[in-house]
Design a protein around this motif. Structure first.
Motif, PDB file in Angstrom:
ATOM      1  N   MET A 203       0.856  -1.173   0.000  1.00  0.00           N
ATOM      2  CA  MET A 203       0.000   0.000   0.000  1.00  0.00           C
ATOM      3  C   MET A 203       0.906   1.241   0.000  1.00  0.00           C
ATOM      4  SD  MET A 203      -3.257   1.117   0.261  1.00  0.00           S
ATOM      5  CE  MET A 203      -4.191  -0.225   0.886  1.00  0.00           C
ATOM      6  N   TYR A 204       0.491   2.229  -0.757  1.00  0.00           N
ATOM      7  CA  TYR A 204       1.190   3.506  -0.794  1.00  0.00           C
ATOM      8  C   TYR A 204       0.297   4.597  -0.224  1.00  0.00           C
ATOM      9  CZ  TYR A 204       4.221   1.309  -4.321  1.00  0.00           C
ATOM     10  OH  TYR A 204       5.080   0.487  -5.006  1.00  0.00           O
ATOM     11  N   ASN A 205       0.889   5.507   0.520  1.00  0.00           N
ATOM     12  CA  ASN A 205       0.235   6.748   0.903  1.00  0.00           C
ATOM     13  C   ASN A 205       0.791   7.817  -0.029  1.00  0.00           C
ATOM     14  OD1 ASN A 205      -1.169   5.651   3.122  1.00  0.00           O
ATOM     15  ND2 ASN A 205       0.626   5.870   4.406  1.00  0.00           N
ATOM     16  N   VAL A 206      -0.090   8.487  -0.742  1.00  0.00           N
ATOM     17  CA  VAL A 206       0.338   9.469  -1.733  1.00  0.00           C
ATOM     18  C   VAL A 206      -0.243  10.829  -1.377  1.00  0.00           C
ATOM     19  CG1 VAL A 206       0.309  10.082  -4.181  1.00  0.00           C
ATOM     20  CG2 VAL A 206       0.379   7.674  -3.509  1.00  0.00           C
ATOM     21  N   LYS A 207       0.602  11.840  -1.411  1.00  0.00           N
ATOM     22  CA  LYS A 207       0.180  13.221  -1.213  1.00  0.00           C
ATOM     23  C   LYS A 207       0.366  13.939  -2.539  1.00  0.00           C
ATOM     24  CE  LYS A 207       1.658  13.111   3.561  1.00  0.00           C
ATOM     25  NZ  LYS A 207       2.588  13.603   4.560  1.00  0.00           N
ATOM     26  N   ILE A 208      -0.711  14.551  -3.038  1.00  0.00           N
ATOM     27  CA  ILE A 208      -0.671  15.240  -4.323  1.00  0.00           C
ATOM     28  C   ILE A 208      -0.932  16.726  -4.094  1.00  0.00           C
ATOM     29  CG2 ILE A 208      -1.704  15.446  -6.626  1.00  0.00           C
ATOM     30  CD1 ILE A 208      -2.484  12.480  -6.386  1.00  0.00           C
ATOM     31  N   TYR A 209      -0.050  17.550  -4.658  1.00  0.00           N
ATOM     32  CA  TYR A 209      -0.160  18.999  -4.567  1.00  0.00           C
ATOM     33  C   TYR A 209      -0.426  19.548  -5.964  1.00  0.00           C
ATOM     34  CZ  TYR A 209       2.332  17.967  -0.235  1.00  0.00           C
ATOM     35  OH  TYR A 209       2.724  17.441   0.971  1.00  0.00           O
ATOM     36  N   VAL A 210      -1.506  20.306  -6.117  1.00  0.00           N
ATOM     37  CA  VAL A 210      -1.883  20.870  -7.408  1.00  0.00           C
ATOM     38  C   VAL A 210      -1.848  22.387  -7.285  1.00  0.00           C
ATOM     39  CG1 VAL A 210      -3.689  21.009  -9.169  1.00  0.00           C
ATOM     40  CG2 VAL A 210      -3.386  18.894  -7.869  1.00  0.00           C
ATOM     41  N   THR A 211      -1.147  23.030  -8.220  1.00  0.00           N
ATOM     42  CA  THR A 211      -1.062  24.490  -8.228  1.00  0.00           C
ATOM     43  C   THR A 211      -1.328  25.007  -9.631  1.00  0.00           C
ATOM     44  OG1 THR A 211       1.321  24.347  -8.601  1.00  0.00           O
ATOM     45  CG2 THR A 211       0.586  24.634  -6.317  1.00  0.00           C
ATOM     46  N   LEU A 212      -1.767  26.249  -9.696  1.00  0.00           N
ATOM     47  CA  LEU A 212      -1.935  26.886 -11.000  1.00  0.00           C
ATOM     48  C   LEU A 212      -0.568  27.128 -11.617  1.00  0.00           C
ATOM     49  CD1 LEU A 212      -4.671  29.548 -10.160  1.00  0.00           C
ATOM     50  CD2 LEU A 212      -4.952  27.504 -11.568  1.00  0.00           C
ATOM     51  N   LYS A 213      -0.486  27.014 -12.918  1.00  0.00           N
ATOM     52  CA  LYS A 213       0.763  27.338 -13.611  1.00  0.00           C
ATOM     53  C   LYS A 213       1.067  28.818 -13.392  1.00  0.00           C
ATOM     54  CE  LYS A 213       0.440  23.739 -17.005  1.00  0.00           C
ATOM     55  NZ  LYS A 213       1.062  23.235 -18.176  1.00  0.00           N
ATOM     56  N   LYS A 214       2.347  29.151 -13.423  1.00  0.00           N
ATOM     57  CA  LYS A 214       2.771  30.537 -13.179  1.00  0.00           C
ATOM     58  C   LYS A 214       2.097  31.510 -14.140  1.00  0.00           C
ATOM     59  CE  LYS A 214       5.833  29.747  -9.926  1.00  0.00           C
ATOM     60  NZ  LYS A 214       5.528  30.068  -8.569  1.00  0.00           N
ATOM     61  N   SER A 215       1.820  31.080 -15.359  1.00  0.00           N
ATOM     62  CA  SER A 215       1.242  31.965 -16.373  1.00  0.00           C
ATOM     63  C   SER A 215      -0.257  32.193 -16.191  1.00  0.00           C
ATOM     64  CB  SER A 215       1.499  31.391 -17.771  1.00  0.00           C
ATOM     65  OG  SER A 215       0.891  30.119 -17.901  1.00  0.00           O
ATOM     66  N   VAL A 216      -0.891  31.463 -15.266  1.00  0.00           N
ATOM     67  CA  VAL A 216      -2.340  31.567 -15.047  1.00  0.00           C
ATOM     68  C   VAL A 216      -2.608  32.530 -13.895  1.00  0.00           C
ATOM     69  CG1 VAL A 216      -4.428  30.287 -14.425  1.00  0.00           C
ATOM     70  CG2 VAL A 216      -2.717  29.237 -15.919  1.00  0.00           C
ATOM     71  N   LEU A 217      -3.481  33.500 -14.135  1.00  0.00           N
ATOM     72  CA  LEU A 217      -3.861  34.434 -13.077  1.00  0.00           C
ATOM     73  C   LEU A 217      -4.585  33.688 -11.959  1.00  0.00           C
ATOM     74  CD1 LEU A 217      -5.184  37.444 -15.181  1.00  0.00           C
ATOM     75  CD2 LEU A 217      -2.959  37.210 -14.065  1.00  0.00           C
ATOM     76  N   ASP A 218      -4.387  34.144 -10.729  1.00  0.00           N
ATOM     77  CA  ASP A 218      -4.988  33.509  -9.558  1.00  0.00           C
ATOM     78  C   ASP A 218      -5.789  34.560  -8.775  1.00  0.00           C
ATOM     79  OD1 ASP A 218      -5.655  32.109  -7.288  1.00  0.00           O
ATOM     80  OD2 ASP A 218      -3.620  31.492  -6.807  1.00  0.00           O
ATOM     81  N   PRO A 219      -7.031  34.842  -9.198  1.00  0.00           N
ATOM     82  CA  PRO A 219      -7.817  35.870  -8.522  1.00  0.00           C
ATOM     83  C   PRO A 219      -8.081  35.560  -7.047  1.00  0.00           C
ATOM     84  CG  PRO A 219      -9.129  34.783 -10.221  1.00  0.00           C
ATOM     85  CD  PRO A 219      -7.730  34.251 -10.318  1.00  0.00           C
ATOM     86  N   GLN A 220      -8.232  34.291  -6.704  1.00  0.00           N
ATOM     87  CA  GLN A 220      -8.452  33.918  -5.306  1.00  0.00           C
ATOM     88  C   GLN A 220      -7.197  34.216  -4.490  1.00  0.00           C
ATOM     89  OE1 GLN A 220      -9.400  29.770  -4.733  1.00  0.00           O
ATOM     90  NE2 GLN A 220     -10.331  30.147  -2.733  1.00  0.00           N
ATOM     91  N   GLY A 221      -6.044  33.904  -5.028  1.00  0.00           N
ATOM     92  CA  GLY A 221      -4.789  34.214  -4.347  1.00  0.00           C
ATOM     93  C   GLY A 221      -4.596  35.711  -4.178  1.00  0.00           C
ATOM     94  N   THR A 222      -4.945  36.485  -5.204  1.00  0.00           N
ATOM     95  CA  THR A 222      -4.843  37.940  -5.128  1.00  0.00           C
ATOM     96  C   THR A 222      -5.767  38.487  -4.048  1.00  0.00           C
ATOM     97  OG1 THR A 222      -4.259  38.078  -7.468  1.00  0.00           O
ATOM     98  CG2 THR A 222      -5.088  40.090  -6.442  1.00  0.00           C
ATOM     99  N   ALA A 223      -6.971  37.941  -3.945  1.00  0.00           N
ATOM    100  CA  ALA A 223      -7.913  38.387  -2.916  1.00  0.00           C
ATOM    101  C   ALA A 223      -7.365  38.104  -1.517  1.00  0.00           C
ATOM    102  CB  ALA A 223      -9.266  37.703  -3.107  1.00  0.00           C
ATOM    103  N   VAL A 224      -6.751  36.952  -1.318  1.00  0.00           N
ATOM    104  CA  VAL A 224      -6.169  36.616  -0.017  1.00  0.00           C
ATOM    105  C   VAL A 224      -4.992  37.534   0.290  1.00  0.00           C
ATOM    106  CG1 VAL A 224      -4.935  34.824   1.276  1.00  0.00           C
ATOM    107  CG2 VAL A 224      -6.980  34.230  -0.050  1.00  0.00           C
ATOM    108  N   LYS A 225      -4.143  37.779  -0.707  1.00  0.00           N
ATOM    109  CA  LYS A 225      -2.997  38.684  -0.514  1.00  0.00           C
ATOM    110  C   LYS A 225      -3.481  40.082  -0.124  1.00  0.00           C
ATOM    111  CE  LYS A 225      -1.237  40.857  -3.815  1.00  0.00           C
ATOM    112  NZ  LYS A 225      -0.692  41.343  -5.051  1.00  0.00           N
TER     113      LYS A 225
END
Length: 81
Positions: free
Chosen positions: A1-23
């Motif tokens: 059995m494997y325990n897998v952790k997956i991290y998904v992020t927007l590509k640098k070229s993609v705007l992140d309005p949610q991230g901007t709102a938090v900032k």
């Protein structure tokens, strides 16, 4: 059995309005040191061992189901359970 952790992020070229709102919110309450925020997703999977290569399986799963390859990047960590 494997325990897998997956991290998904927007590509640098993609705007992140949610991230901007938090900032902006962080700055508005006095956290001026916050320069950028990128919002992503985190998933944990338990995957049974099989004949198939675990990296091949995870890449296929991420590309076909868990991410939008046009807009998102991913990385994962694998631990044997």
């Amino acid at each position: 059995m494997y325990n897998v952790k997956i991290y998904v992020t927007l590509k640098k070229s993609v705007l992140d309005p949610q991230g901007t709102a938090v900032k902006d919110a962080a700055k508005s309450v006095g956290y001026d040191a916050v320069n950028d925020v990128r919002i992503g997703k985190y998933m944990e999977l338990k995957v049974e061992k099989s004949e198939r290569d675990i990296h091949e399986l995870l890449d296929e799963l991420c590309d076909k189901l868990l991410t939008n390859p046009v807009m998102e990047d991913y990385r994962y960590e694998i631990e044997e359970a």
